[in-house]
Design a protein around this motif. Structure first.
Motif, PDB file in Angstrom:
ATOM      1  N   ARG A   1       0.833  -1.207   0.000  1.00 16.51           N
ATOM      2  CA  ARG A   1       0.000   0.000   0.000  1.00 16.51           C
ATOM      3  C   ARG A   1       0.866   1.254   0.000  1.00 16.51           C
ATOM      4  O   ARG A   1       0.585   2.216  -0.710  1.00 16.51           O
ATOM      5  CB  ARG A   1      -0.934   0.008   1.209  1.00 16.51           C
ATOM      6  CG  ARG A   1      -2.049  -1.009   1.113  1.00 16.51           C
ATOM      7  CD  ARG A   1      -2.981  -0.841   2.311  1.00 16.51           C
ATOM      8  NE  ARG A   1      -4.017  -1.862   2.325  1.00 16.51           N
ATOM      9  CZ  ARG A   1      -4.969  -1.951   3.241  1.00 16.51           C
ATOM     10  NH1 ARG A   1      -5.009  -1.062   4.226  1.00 16.51           N
ATOM     11  NH2 ARG A   1      -5.870  -2.894   3.179  1.00 16.51           N
TER      12      ARG A   1
ATOM     13  N   MET B   1       2.297   1.919  -3.310  1.00 18.14           N
ATOM     14  CA  MET B   1       1.344   2.324  -4.353  1.00 18.14           C
ATOM     15  C   MET B   1       0.709   3.679  -4.093  1.00 18.14           C
ATOM     16  O   MET B   1      -0.037   4.187  -4.913  1.00 18.14           O
ATOM     17  CB  MET B   1       0.252   1.262  -4.496  1.00 18.14           C
ATOM     18  CG  MET B   1       0.797  -0.062  -5.037  1.00 18.14           C
ATOM     19  SD  MET B   1      -0.527  -1.255  -5.382  1.00 18.14           S
ATOM     20  CE  MET B   1      -1.164  -1.518  -3.728  1.00 18.14           C
ATOM     21  N   ARG B   2       1.000   4.249  -2.922  1.00 20.37           N
ATOM     22  CA  ARG B   2       0.353   5.506  -2.549  1.00 20.37           C
ATOM     23  C   ARG B   2       0.630   6.614  -3.553  1.00 20.37           C
ATOM     24  O   ARG B   2      -0.193   7.477  -3.786  1.00 20.37           O
ATOM     25  CB  ARG B   2       0.802   5.905  -1.150  1.00 20.37           C
ATOM     26  CG  ARG B   2      -0.219   6.729  -0.415  1.00 20.37           C
ATOM     27  CD  ARG B   2      -0.072   6.559   1.084  1.00 20.37           C
ATOM     28  NE  ARG B   2      -0.742   5.363   1.564  1.00 20.37           N
ATOM     29  CZ  ARG B   2      -0.531   4.824   2.772  1.00 20.37           C
ATOM     30  NH1 ARG B   2       0.327   5.361   3.599  1.00 20.37           N
ATOM     31  NH2 ARG B   2      -1.195   3.749   3.132  1.00 20.37           N
ATOM     32  N   ALA B   3       1.788   6.578  -4.139  1.00 14.61           N
ATOM     33  CA  ALA B   3       2.162   7.660  -5.059  1.00 14.61           C
ATOM     34  C   ALA B   3       1.599   7.437  -6.462  1.00 14.61           C
ATOM     35  O   ALA B   3       1.729   8.307  -7.313  1.00 14.61           O
ATOM     36  CB  ALA B   3       3.684   7.755  -5.127  1.00 14.61           C
ATOM     37  N   PHE B   4       0.985   6.272  -6.712  1.00 16.10           N
ATOM     38  CA  PHE B   4       0.539   5.974  -8.069  1.00 16.10           C
ATOM     39  C   PHE B   4      -0.824   6.590  -8.365  1.00 16.10           C
ATOM     40  O   PHE B   4      -1.728   6.522  -7.550  1.00 16.10           O
ATOM     41  CB  PHE B   4       0.433   4.455  -8.280  1.00 16.10           C
ATOM     42  CG  PHE B   4       1.744   3.724  -8.278  1.00 16.10           C
ATOM     43  CD1 PHE B   4       2.942   4.383  -8.011  1.00 16.10           C
ATOM     44  CD2 PHE B   4       1.786   2.363  -8.554  1.00 16.10           C
ATOM     45  CE1 PHE B   4       4.143   3.694  -8.006  1.00 16.10           C
ATOM     46  CE2 PHE B   4       2.986   1.670  -8.551  1.00 16.10           C
ATOM     47  CZ  PHE B   4       4.162   2.328  -8.265  1.00 16.10           C
TER      48      PHE B   4
ATOM     49  N   PRO C   1      -4.361   6.757 -10.892  1.00 17.89           N
ATOM     50  CA  PRO C   1      -5.266   5.675 -11.290  1.00 17.89           C
ATOM     51  C   PRO C   1      -4.764   4.904 -12.513  1.00 17.89           C
ATOM     52  O   PRO C   1      -4.965   3.701 -12.604  1.00 17.89           O
ATOM     53  CB  PRO C   1      -6.580   6.391 -11.594  1.00 17.89           C
ATOM     54  CG  PRO C   1      -6.254   7.834 -11.698  1.00 17.89           C
ATOM     55  CD  PRO C   1      -5.021   8.062 -10.917  1.00 17.89           C
TER      56      PRO C   1
ATOM     57  N   LEU D   1      -1.832   2.607 -11.556  1.00 15.40           N
ATOM     58  CA  LEU D   1      -2.337   1.426 -10.866  1.00 15.40           C
ATOM     59  C   LEU D   1      -2.978   0.451 -11.850  1.00 15.40           C
ATOM     60  O   LEU D   1      -2.803  -0.763 -11.758  1.00 15.40           O
ATOM     61  CB  LEU D   1      -3.353   1.842  -9.799  1.00 15.40           C
ATOM     62  CG  LEU D   1      -2.753   2.501  -8.561  1.00 15.40           C
ATOM     63  CD1 LEU D   1      -3.833   3.161  -7.724  1.00 15.40           C
ATOM     64  CD2 LEU D   1      -2.003   1.462  -7.729  1.00 15.40           C
ATOM     65  N   ASP D   2      -3.725   1.017 -12.791  1.00 20.31           N
ATOM     66  CA  ASP D   2      -4.376   0.167 -13.776  1.00 20.31           C
ATOM     67  C   ASP D   2      -3.333  -0.624 -14.566  1.00 20.31           C
ATOM     68  O   ASP D   2      -3.484  -1.821 -14.801  1.00 20.31           O
ATOM     69  CB  ASP D   2      -5.204   1.051 -14.722  1.00 20.31           C
ATOM     70  CG  ASP D   2      -6.572   0.458 -14.996  1.00 20.31           C
ATOM     71  OD1 ASP D   2      -6.943  -0.515 -14.301  1.00 20.31           O
ATOM     72  OD2 ASP D   2      -7.261   0.955 -15.889  1.00 20.31           O
TER      73      ASP D   2
ATOM     74  N   TYR E   1      -1.556  -3.405 -12.343  1.00 20.51           N
ATOM     75  CA  TYR E   1      -2.308  -4.646 -12.174  1.00 20.51           C
ATOM     76  C   TYR E   1      -2.523  -5.357 -13.511  1.00 20.51           C
ATOM     77  O   TYR E   1      -2.565  -6.590 -13.571  1.00 20.51           O
ATOM     78  CB  TYR E   1      -3.635  -4.387 -11.463  1.00 20.51           C
ATOM     79  CG  TYR E   1      -3.452  -4.208  -9.973  1.00 20.51           C
ATOM     80  CD1 TYR E   1      -3.178  -5.310  -9.167  1.00 20.51           C
ATOM     81  CD2 TYR E   1      -3.514  -2.957  -9.369  1.00 20.51           C
ATOM     82  CE1 TYR E   1      -2.983  -5.162  -7.801  1.00 20.51           C
ATOM     83  CE2 TYR E   1      -3.322  -2.800  -8.013  1.00 20.51           C
ATOM     84  CZ  TYR E   1      -3.058  -3.908  -7.228  1.00 20.51           C
ATOM     85  OH  TYR E   1      -2.867  -3.768  -5.875  1.00 20.51           O
TER      86      TYR E   1
ATOM     87  N   LEU F   1      -6.788  -9.135  -1.874  1.00 19.66           N
ATOM     88  CA  LEU F   1      -7.552  -9.161  -3.131  1.00 19.66           C
ATOM     89  C   LEU F   1      -6.712  -9.712  -4.275  1.00 19.66           C
ATOM     90  O   LEU F   1      -7.239 -10.348  -5.177  1.00 19.66           O
ATOM     91  CB  LEU F   1      -8.073  -7.764  -3.477  1.00 19.66           C
ATOM     92  CG  LEU F   1      -9.215  -7.263  -2.610  1.00 19.66           C
ATOM     93  CD1 LEU F   1      -9.581  -5.839  -3.002  1.00 19.66           C
ATOM     94  CD2 LEU F   1     -10.437  -8.170  -2.725  1.00 19.66           C
ATOM     95  N   TRP F   2      -5.435  -9.430  -4.226  1.00 23.01           N
ATOM     96  CA  TRP F   2      -4.578  -9.946  -5.294  1.00 23.01           C
ATOM     97  C   TRP F   2      -4.400 -11.463  -5.165  1.00 23.01           C
ATOM     98  O   TRP F   2      -4.421 -12.192  -6.150  1.00 23.01           O
ATOM     99  CB  TRP F   2      -3.226  -9.227  -5.298  1.00 23.01           C
ATOM    100  CG  TRP F   2      -2.307  -9.742  -6.351  1.00 23.01           C
ATOM    101  CD1 TRP F   2      -1.122 -10.402  -6.166  1.00 23.01           C
ATOM    102  CD2 TRP F   2      -2.514  -9.684  -7.776  1.00 23.01           C
ATOM    103  NE1 TRP F   2      -0.584 -10.750  -7.378  1.00 23.01           N
ATOM    104  CE2 TRP F   2      -1.423 -10.327  -8.383  1.00 23.01           C
ATOM    105  CE3 TRP F   2      -3.531  -9.170  -8.582  1.00 23.01           C
ATOM    106  CZ2 TRP F   2      -1.291 -10.465  -9.768  1.00 23.01           C
ATOM    107  CZ3 TRP F   2      -3.412  -9.301  -9.957  1.00 23.01           C
ATOM    108  CH2 TRP F   2      -2.311  -9.938 -10.542  1.00 23.01           C
TER     109      TRP F   2
ATOM    110  N   TRP G   1      -7.420 -12.989  -6.549  1.00 21.23           N
ATOM    111  CA  TRP G   1      -7.407 -12.963  -8.013  1.00 21.23           C
ATOM    112  C   TRP G   1      -6.525 -14.086  -8.548  1.00 21.23           C
ATOM    113  O   TRP G   1      -6.903 -14.802  -9.475  1.00 21.23           O
ATOM    114  CB  TRP G   1      -6.904 -11.596  -8.514  1.00 21.23           C
ATOM    115  CG  TRP G   1      -7.107 -11.434  -9.986  1.00 21.23           C
ATOM    116  CD1 TRP G   1      -8.169 -10.875 -10.614  1.00 21.23           C
ATOM    117  CD2 TRP G   1      -6.202 -11.871 -11.029  1.00 21.23           C
ATOM    118  NE1 TRP G   1      -8.000 -10.928 -11.974  1.00 21.23           N
ATOM    119  CE2 TRP G   1      -6.813 -11.537 -12.265  1.00 21.23           C
ATOM    120  CE3 TRP G   1      -4.973 -12.512 -11.036  1.00 21.23           C
ATOM    121  CZ2 TRP G   1      -6.215 -11.823 -13.491  1.00 21.23           C
ATOM    122  CZ3 TRP G   1      -4.374 -12.796 -12.262  1.00 21.23           C
ATOM    123  CH2 TRP G   1      -4.993 -12.448 -13.469  1.00 21.23           C
TER     124      TRP G   1
END
Lengths: 434, 434
Positions: free
Chosen positions: B154, B157-160, B162, B165-166, B169, B203-204, B207
């Motif tokens: 987390r 990824m805070r600096a990413f 949308p 992030l897309d 993933y 969640l990952w 998946w």
């Protein structure tokens, strides 16, 4: 396969700031019209705008976190008019007129940014003010109010779970839709959105505007919100506000100049705008004195926007005045915009139907009516009477009398002086809900 | 009409805590199997588990906020086994066996909660430990690791934005899917998910498990994650871990008892479990010494899980040992679970195909492989070698030697004593990536 979009979810839950105001066009159209005139004629005048919470029972400084408020205000100060927005302002027709904004004005606007603010707390309220050249401070009014109102909603909703929120918005939508159905039943009615400053949130205002567009069709004439107008191909609506006579009055150097201030506003206005933009806002220092002392040419203007007198009584007085001046009210326009609810709109519409052209500028009760919508009882989602008024011009106190003493603003001694000069005829105290 | 679900959006952006561990079943199945035995036979033994970050170059205390870590750990302590979970544990078949958990054990488990923790910072690392009765502290291992690993993701990824992030993933999904395609090409392979503790996020992991189920079909035999097994109707897999021989060894009162500790674990285990649960984990104090001193009955067990020796070399030694004891390896099972990557799985599979039954417990490289996926270069999404090991039992130091000196844990003097007793044969230093 679970349907979670992991990237979207991670993004949603790592937000640093959710900006309330994301565009300088997210303001009322009349601010831009007034701004062009201020920029053109009064670039050297300083004006201070101050936040005034008339709903004193609500302690804003307790409900809203100061850090969050500063973050939002600071974010608004980073905004510039974007290229797309500038092109649209220059290329769009407003009130049927091309190039309502002069190229020189637009060139200046391109570099515009909101000036600094002063913020402190006192007795559970925020003291928030904007000082500096009028042509900068004036644009703070709407974003400042929208920010505070939305921060308040957010704070109120923080305790709600996903279902409580779902129910809240479902009820608000149902409530809003029921209103559109009632309004649809009034043939020929004309309604516009004036709810930017008091909205529950930007997204909710957008929903309401889109719902009105679908729900009442042609009867919906547009929105005062420039951004929503641009994004939804709606008419941007609005003319002028009390700040003009208030500043002019504050700058007056004699009693005579002071009494002339409201008409000087109209003369200046006419140099910039015509047609349907010639709408008189008569109540800054009382409608009765305004009509009594008005020069004849005022009766040539398209219409009036009575903004604080009871709508039927106040409207009738304007109709009489037109008739006295030999004008047929059927050719004239009244724009009602003061604390309208569906009931007021219905009554006013029925009363004036066939007598005068009418239009309703629907504000707080359009974009911030959540009464009875929360699953648990709360007052924190009820709209409050929050304004951001000009309080000083070139260091002198600015005053508004209004037709409703409860809506008067300014230093008490100055109010008394103004009352001696303009008189108190027809002023009626009414409860100011929003 | 804009498609924003306002209620959902408001909810998403007003979250107070996004809990990483939301169920006590979000743990490895073998922890519950071991727990039943500990509860039944060693309820008075105290055991301390401690976090050990073997990737010392990563300064966890700088990357992860202590407040957030405490919130997550505190939240995990509020969890209880839910009614549905208890019913499923009691009613589901595990390894083909009904009621693998005794009613008395389940009755006790109903009141279970995670005990307190001790947390401090030192030299950029967290010192996190859990002390108290073994039957409580043992269940901290997996949630503690999952929490720290996900908090680290987390933070990274805070600096990413949308789109970053897309893309992240999307790439990770493409990468993962390419692996399933390679594995699908290996006829008769058996793969399971062992990646709970090291996962990028819950969640990952979900998946990945669902992708494996769809991607390799029957070759996917299940997951060590009890919650994912329950929710997806998969087999819950796993047998036992190093903590058993480590505690038994720590409690030994003589050299003779210490040498017997690894076999005593198996004797105790056999009182509770049979069939495919009879899997030997031979490397706690070195596989060579374990095989050399093992009683004959150990060869009757279903299989071995070599966990630190190089898979082909280490597996071959076990095959030889079986043959020496007159057992046909084709009837036996090897479970590989140490730092597997697709390449290792392919090589090991090809080498042992037709010689022995095989199964692969795929961990970190299944559920936390984001190398090369971030749009901007970062090491912060690379998995690290983080473990939570038993470090004391009844106040005595606990030790693991392993077949790989880099995976040894415990006090250095104790390690030397253990090495004198068990010997160092076949210990091979290998780089521990994860």
């Amino acid at each position: 396969m679970a349907r979670t979009d992991i990237a979207r979810r991670v993004y949603n839950h790592t937000w640093k700031l959710d900006p309330i105001v994301r565009s300088l066009l997210d303001t009322d159209f009349y601010k831009l019209l007034m701004l062009q005139m201020i920029w053109g004629m009064y670039p050297k005048v300083d004006a201070t705008f101050s936040l005034i919470n008339r709903t004193t029972s609500v302690r804003l400084a307790d409900e809203i976190d100061e850090g969050e408020l500063r973050e939002q205000l600071d974010h608004a100060r980073t905004l510039r008019f974007s290229k797309k927005e500038m092109i649209w302002l220059g290329g769009n027709n407003f009130y049927g007129r091309k190039q309502i904004f002069e190229p020189e004005f637009l060139a200046w606007l391109e570099g515009f940014r909101l000036p600094d603010y002063e913020l402190s707390k006192r007795d559970g309220q925020y003291e928030l003010s904007f000082s500096g050249p009028w042509m900068y401070t004036t644009l703070w009014e709407i974003p400042a109010l929208a920010i505070i109102n939305e921060l308040r909603s957010r704070a109120a909703m923080r305790a709600f779970g996903p279902f409580a929120l779902d129910v809240l918005y479902a009820r608000a939508k149902a409530k809003m839709w029921a209103k559109t159905e009632r309004l649809k039943a009034l043939p020929g009615i004309r309604i516009s959105d004036f709810g930017t400053r008091r909205r529950h949130s930007f997204l909710w205002q957008r929903w309401c505007v889109e719902a009105l567009k679908e729900g009442i069709g042609e009867a919906f004439t547009g929105t005062s919100n420039v951004l929503l107008a641009m994004d939804n191909d709606l008419e941007a609506l609005g003319t002028n506000a009390h700040e003009l006579p208030m500043v002019f009055a504050a700058l007056a150097n004699s009693e005579k100049e002071l009494k002339q201030a409201p008409y000087k506003v109209l003369q200046d206005w006419q140099r910039y705008y015509g047609g349907n933009l010639l709408i008189v806002l008569p109540d800054a220092f009382g409608t009765a004195s305004f009509l009594r002392d008005a020069p004849d040419w005022v009766a040539d203007w398209t219409g009036f926007r009575p903004d604080s007198a009871p709508p039927i009584e106040g409207g009738e007085k304007i109709l009489s005045w037109w008739r006295e001046r030999g004008k047929d009210p059927k050719q004239k326009l009244l724009i009602f915009s003061d604390g309208l609810e569906v009931e007021t709109i219905e009554e006013t519409y029925r009363h004036f139907k066939g007598k005068v052209r009418m239009s309703f500028g629907w504000g707080t009760n359009l974009t911030n009516d959540f009464e009875g919508c929360a699953p648990t009882e709360t007052n924190s989602l009820d709209a409050i009477s929050l304004v951001c008024k000009v309080t000083e011009a070139n260091g002198r106190p600015a005053v508004k009398l209004s037709d409703n003493p409860a809506k008067a603003t300014g230093d008490e001694k100055e109010i008394q002086r103004y009352l001696r000069i303009f008189g108190e005829k027809d002023r009626v105290e009414q409860l100011v809900k929003v």
